[in-house]
Design an enzyme around this catalytic site. Sequence first.
Site, short mmCIF file in Angstrom:
data_model
loop_
_atom_site.label_atom_id
_atom_site.label_comp_id
_atom_site.label_asym_id
_atom_site.label_seq_id
_atom_site.Cartn_x
_atom_site.Cartn_y
_atom_site.Cartn_z
N ARG A 37 0.83 -1.21 0.00
CA ARG A 37 0.00 0.00 0.00
C ARG A 37 0.87 1.26 0.00
O ARG A 37 0.35 2.37 0.10
CB ARG A 37 -0.95 0.01 1.20
CG ARG A 37 -1.94 -1.13 1.16
CD ARG A 37 -3.29 -0.68 0.58
NE ARG A 37 -3.89 -1.75 -0.19
CZ ARG A 37 -4.46 -1.59 -1.38
NH1 ARG A 37 -4.51 -0.42 -1.95
NH2 ARG A 37 -4.98 -2.62 -2.01
N HIS A 67 9.91 -7.10 -5.47
CA HIS A 67 8.71 -6.66 -6.20
C HIS A 67 8.31 -5.29 -5.66
O HIS A 67 8.13 -5.11 -4.47
CB HIS A 67 7.59 -7.69 -5.99
CG HIS A 67 6.45 -7.57 -6.95
ND1 HIS A 67 5.77 -6.40 -7.18
CD2 HIS A 67 5.85 -8.50 -7.75
CE1 HIS A 67 4.82 -6.60 -8.08
NE2 HIS A 67 4.84 -7.87 -8.45
N TYR A 70 2.50 -3.00 -5.68
CA TYR A 70 1.69 -3.08 -6.91
C TYR A 70 0.81 -1.85 -7.06
O TYR A 70 0.16 -1.67 -8.08
CB TYR A 70 0.88 -4.37 -6.98
CG TYR A 70 0.08 -4.70 -5.76
CD1 TYR A 70 -1.07 -4.00 -5.46
CD2 TYR A 70 0.48 -5.72 -4.89
CE1 TYR A 70 -1.80 -4.28 -4.33
CE2 TYR A 70 -0.24 -6.02 -3.75
CZ TYR A 70 -1.37 -5.29 -3.47
OH TYR A 70 -2.08 -5.58 -2.34
N HIS A 107 5.01 -3.61 -11.93
CA HIS A 107 3.89 -3.59 -12.88
C HIS A 107 4.01 -2.28 -13.65
O HIS A 107 4.04 -1.22 -13.02
CB HIS A 107 2.56 -3.64 -12.14
CG HIS A 107 2.34 -4.93 -11.39
ND1 HIS A 107 1.21 -5.17 -10.66
CD2 HIS A 107 3.12 -6.03 -11.26
CE1 HIS A 107 1.29 -6.38 -10.12
NE2 HIS A 107 2.44 -6.92 -10.45
N GLU A 142 6.82 -6.51 -15.65
CA GLU A 142 6.02 -7.74 -15.57
C GLU A 142 4.98 -7.76 -16.69
O GLU A 142 4.36 -6.73 -16.99
CB GLU A 142 5.35 -7.85 -14.20
CG GLU A 142 4.54 -9.13 -14.04
CD GLU A 142 4.16 -9.46 -12.61
OE1 GLU A 142 4.62 -8.77 -11.68
OE2 GLU A 142 3.40 -10.43 -12.44
N ASP A 176 4.63 -13.67 -16.22
CA ASP A 176 3.71 -14.26 -15.25
C ASP A 176 2.75 -15.17 -16.03
O ASP A 176 2.03 -14.71 -16.92
CB ASP A 176 2.95 -13.14 -14.52
CG ASP A 176 2.06 -13.64 -13.41
OD1 ASP A 176 1.23 -14.55 -13.67
OD2 ASP A 176 2.16 -13.12 -12.28
N HIS A 179 -0.92 -14.21 -15.83
CA HIS A 179 -1.20 -12.97 -16.55
C HIS A 179 -1.18 -13.16 -18.08
O HIS A 179 -2.08 -12.67 -18.76
CB HIS A 179 -0.16 -11.89 -16.20
CG HIS A 179 -0.20 -11.47 -14.76
ND1 HIS A 179 0.67 -10.54 -14.23
CD2 HIS A 179 -0.99 -11.87 -13.73
CE1 HIS A 179 0.40 -10.38 -12.94
NE2 HIS A 179 -0.60 -11.17 -12.62
N HIS A 211 7.00 -15.85 -13.09
CA HIS A 211 6.04 -16.03 -12.00
C HIS A 211 5.18 -17.24 -12.36
O HIS A 211 4.50 -17.21 -13.39
CB HIS A 211 5.14 -14.79 -11.87
CG HIS A 211 5.78 -13.64 -11.15
ND1 HIS A 211 5.28 -12.37 -11.21
CD2 HIS A 211 6.85 -13.60 -10.32
CE1 HIS A 211 6.05 -11.57 -10.46
NE2 HIS A 211 7.00 -12.30 -9.92
N ASP A 224 -6.71 -11.69 -14.16
CA ASP A 224 -5.64 -11.68 -13.15
C ASP A 224 -6.09 -12.16 -11.77
O ASP A 224 -6.10 -11.40 -10.80
CB ASP A 224 -4.99 -10.28 -13.04
CG ASP A 224 -3.77 -10.27 -12.13
OD1 ASP A 224 -3.37 -11.34 -11.62
OD2 ASP A 224 -3.22 -9.18 -11.91
N HIS A 226 -4.96 -15.33 -9.45
CA HIS A 226 -4.05 -16.47 -9.35
C HIS A 226 -4.74 -17.66 -8.68
O HIS A 226 -5.57 -17.48 -7.81
CB HIS A 226 -2.82 -16.11 -8.51
CG HIS A 226 -2.05 -14.94 -9.06
ND1 HIS A 226 -0.85 -14.53 -8.53
CD2 HIS A 226 -2.29 -14.10 -10.09
CE1 HIS A 226 -0.39 -13.49 -9.21
NE2 HIS A 226 -1.27 -13.20 -10.16
N GLU A 256 3.45 -17.33 -6.84
CA GLU A 256 2.64 -16.28 -6.20
C GLU A 256 1.21 -16.81 -6.09
O GLU A 256 0.24 -16.11 -6.40
CB GLU A 256 2.60 -15.01 -7.04
CG GLU A 256 3.92 -14.39 -7.37
CD GLU A 256 3.74 -13.20 -8.31
OE1 GLU A 256 3.15 -13.37 -9.40
OE2 GLU A 256 4.20 -12.11 -7.96
ZN ZN Z 1 -1.25 -11.20 -10.75
FE FE Z 2 3.10 -11.85 -10.96
FE FE Z 3 3.36 -8.74 -9.86
#
Ligand code: ZN
Ligand code: FE
Ligand code: FE
Length: 280
Positions: A37, A67, A70, A107, A142, A176, A179, A211, A224, A226, A256
């Site tokens: 966040r 990473h 996001y 991202h 990504e 990914d 994705h 990923h 998206d 997972h 992930e």
């Molecule tokens: Zn994702």
């Molecule tokens: Fe990912």
């Molecule tokens: Fe990611």
Amino acid sequence: MLKIGCHLSTSGGFAGMGRTAVSIGANVFQFFTRNPRGGAAKPIDPADIAEFEKIAAENGLQTLLAHAPYTLNACAAKENIRTFARETMADDLKRMEHVPGNLYNFHPGSHVGQGIEAGIGMIAETLNAVLTPEQRTTVLLETMAGKGSEVGGRFEELRAIIDRVELKEKMGVCLDTCHVYDAGYDVLNDLDGVLREFDRVVGLERLRAIHVNDSKNPFASHKDRHEVIGGGSLGTEFFRRLINHPLLRDLPFYLETPNELDGYAREIALFRELYEGQEA
Ligand code: ZN
Ligand code: FE
Ligand code: FE
């Protein structure tokens, strides 16, 4: 040797993550550079880094994948949000120099109605502001599911960003599996074809990390979400082909999937079983 690991919580510092990785059979791992966040990152503790390096050396831990949060958006419409993204990435890259030679993934962003072209321009501008010739970290874009106004759902978009970056040698891509499948690249039925397309558009030498996620949704859903390995639309057999693919088998793989540590340990063990060759 298969390089397989998962996303870990940063709460125990680098040494804590190293110990956790070893305890679940991982030899690589991913972590958030700070609270997803946003907010300030914990200061780097040299004693923690030293302890981590010892654990890594003793247990053969390899590539770390940091990473970015996001929530970062390098192509937001509001300038203060873009400034935040740029400052956060610059600070993250400075911190990564405490563990040099690793990877930093982000991202690309969401253009929020400004258009793909404008988005690509702003993302490249951010990268040009934060990359330095001295850095030893490779920065990865990504591949995204193409949800909403996300940039990076098409390989061409990643290529267009890299084309506008001055320090191209610092850039790579993290693919990914959830994705790309959600984005409409049929890795399930034509993995070779998708890799050929990636090579043609981006260049396979840019592919630095994978990923490994199953997907809750069908092909080209642009969703998206997972799923655990074998529980979604890709399935276990797909992951066997993926990790053994001659063009991919030496890359680091990061799970992930929606799991606690015990679930990750089981998936890592499964991947080692699926990996062909003595050095699983
Ligand atoms: Zn994702
Ligand atoms: Fe990912
Ligand atoms: Fe990611």
